[in-house]
Design an enzyme around this catalytic site. Structure first.
Site, PDB file in Angstrom:
ATOM      1  N   ASN A  18       0.835  -1.211   0.000  1.00  0.00           N
ATOM      2  CA  ASN A  18       0.000   0.000   0.000  1.00  0.00           C
ATOM      3  C   ASN A  18       0.869   1.261   0.000  1.00  0.00           C
ATOM      4  OD1 ASN A  18      -3.027  -0.442   0.084  1.00  0.00           O
ATOM      5  ND2 ASN A  18      -2.312  -1.978   1.562  1.00  0.00           N
ATOM      6  N   ARG A  69       2.952   1.172  25.968  1.00  0.00           N
ATOM      7  CA  ARG A  69       2.358   1.615  24.698  1.00  0.00           C
ATOM      8  C   ARG A  69       2.403   3.136  24.599  1.00  0.00           C
ATOM      9  NH1 ARG A  69      -3.478  -0.086  24.065  1.00  0.00           N
ATOM     10  NH2 ARG A  69      -3.193   0.800  22.003  1.00  0.00           N
ATOM     11  N   ARG A 100      -0.082  -2.241  14.813  1.00  0.00           N
ATOM     12  CA  ARG A 100      -0.187  -1.836  16.213  1.00  0.00           C
ATOM     13  C   ARG A 100      -1.403  -0.938  16.372  1.00  0.00           C
ATOM     14  NH1 ARG A 100       2.572  -4.389  19.727  1.00  0.00           N
ATOM     15  NH2 ARG A 100       2.434  -2.602  21.109  1.00  0.00           N
ATOM     16  N   HIS A 118      -8.222  -1.030   5.722  1.00  0.00           N
ATOM     17  CA  HIS A 118      -8.553  -2.335   6.319  1.00  0.00           C
ATOM     18  C   HIS A 118      -9.115  -3.249   5.229  1.00  0.00           C
ATOM     19  CE1 HIS A 118      -9.648  -5.217   9.369  1.00  0.00           C
ATOM     20  NE2 HIS A 118     -10.813  -5.349   8.756  1.00  0.00           N
ATOM     21  N   GLY A 152     -10.379   2.470  19.050  1.00  0.00           N
ATOM     22  CA  GLY A 152     -10.843   1.086  18.943  1.00  0.00           C
ATOM     23  C   GLY A 152     -10.109   0.341  17.830  1.00  0.00           C
ATOM     24  N   ASP A 154     -10.289  -0.781  14.380  1.00  0.00           N
ATOM     25  CA  ASP A 154     -10.979  -0.602  13.096  1.00  0.00           C
ATOM     26  C   ASP A 154     -12.401  -0.073  13.266  1.00  0.00           C
ATOM     27  OD1 ASP A 154      -8.681  -1.632  11.761  1.00  0.00           O
ATOM     28  OD2 ASP A 154      -9.345  -3.656  12.195  1.00  0.00           O
TER      29      ASP A 154
END
Ligand code: GRF
Length: 220
Positions: A18, A69, A100, A118, A152, A154
């Site tokens: 991509n 994180r 991630r 996605h 969240g 996706d």
């Protein structure tokens, strides 16, 4: 009035096809953007080679080298902020196969300026192995989605989708390859809409000017 190319920072973790689609679209004049920086959380991946071949600066930061994180994302935010330093609030962070989840801290630093691709028609089949999820469910049509990123998995607002048929006898590999070809069309297209203002995000909501978010689907 000509405007400066849209600055992009692209986050990757793997093959980077991509990313390549973005770089090719820029080189062909289909996308008025400039990839300022490619950041990978994995060393040695093909995406880094693709960036280097296009003369784009790269950084590798492994999440394993950070205590949390939040600390990892603070470093990512710093890299992106520096790459956008001269752009006064303009510029998008593009997740192109970045494996991630970003924290609220990162997203608050770039409100409504982080987009992801996605390989399914969200909200169906979020998370990993979306193509296998589609096969397991038995849908006849799947596709790909470009969406804004929220905290969240996706779940952010959809910007555009393209449909892909599931064919009898499909394997995960065959379906993934078919979806990926559509991803390579959809992502540069949506970025170009954003670069030209045909798609604007106003208070977190997409506003379309003469373009339709269902890509490749005939209007009724
Ligand atoms: C793509 O299917 C993308 O939708 C998903 O991960 C894959 C990345 O492929 N998030 P690539 O690294 O761009 O080749």
């Amino acid at each position: 009035m000509s405007r400066a190319p849209l600055p992009l920072v692209v986050f990757v973790s793997g093959s980077g096809s991509n990313l390549q689609a973005i770089l090719d679209a820029i080189a062909d004049g289909r996308l008025d953007a400039e990839v300022r920086l490619v950041v990978s959380n994995k060393p040695g991946v093909r995406a880094l080679e693709r960036a280097a071949a296009a003369g784009v600066p790269t950084r590798v930061r492994s999440h394993r080298d950070f205590p949390s994180r939040e600390a990892f994302d603070e470093e990512l935010a710093k890299l992106a902020r520096d790459a956008f330093a001269s752009d006064a609030g303009r510029g998008l962070v593009v997740l192109a196969g970045f494996m991630r989840l970003l924290t609220k801290g990162f997203l608050d630093a770039f409100p409504h300026r982080v987009v992801n691709i996605h390989p399914a028609l969200l909200p169906s089949f979020p998370g990993t192995r979306a193509q296998q999820q589609a096969l397991d469910y038995g849908v006849a049509i799947t596709g790909c989605t470009v969406h804004l990123v929220d905290a969240g998995t996706d779940t952010g607002r959809v910007l555009a989708q393209a449909a892909v048929p599931v064919l009898p006898g499909d394997t995960e590999q065959a379906l993934s390859a078919r979806v990926l070809r559509r991803e390579h069309e959809l992502l540069p297209l949506v970025l170009q809409w954003l670069a030209t203002g045909r798609l604007r995000v106003v208070q977190g909501r997409p506003l379309y000017d003469g373009v339709t978010p269902a890509v490749g689907v005939e209007p009724a």
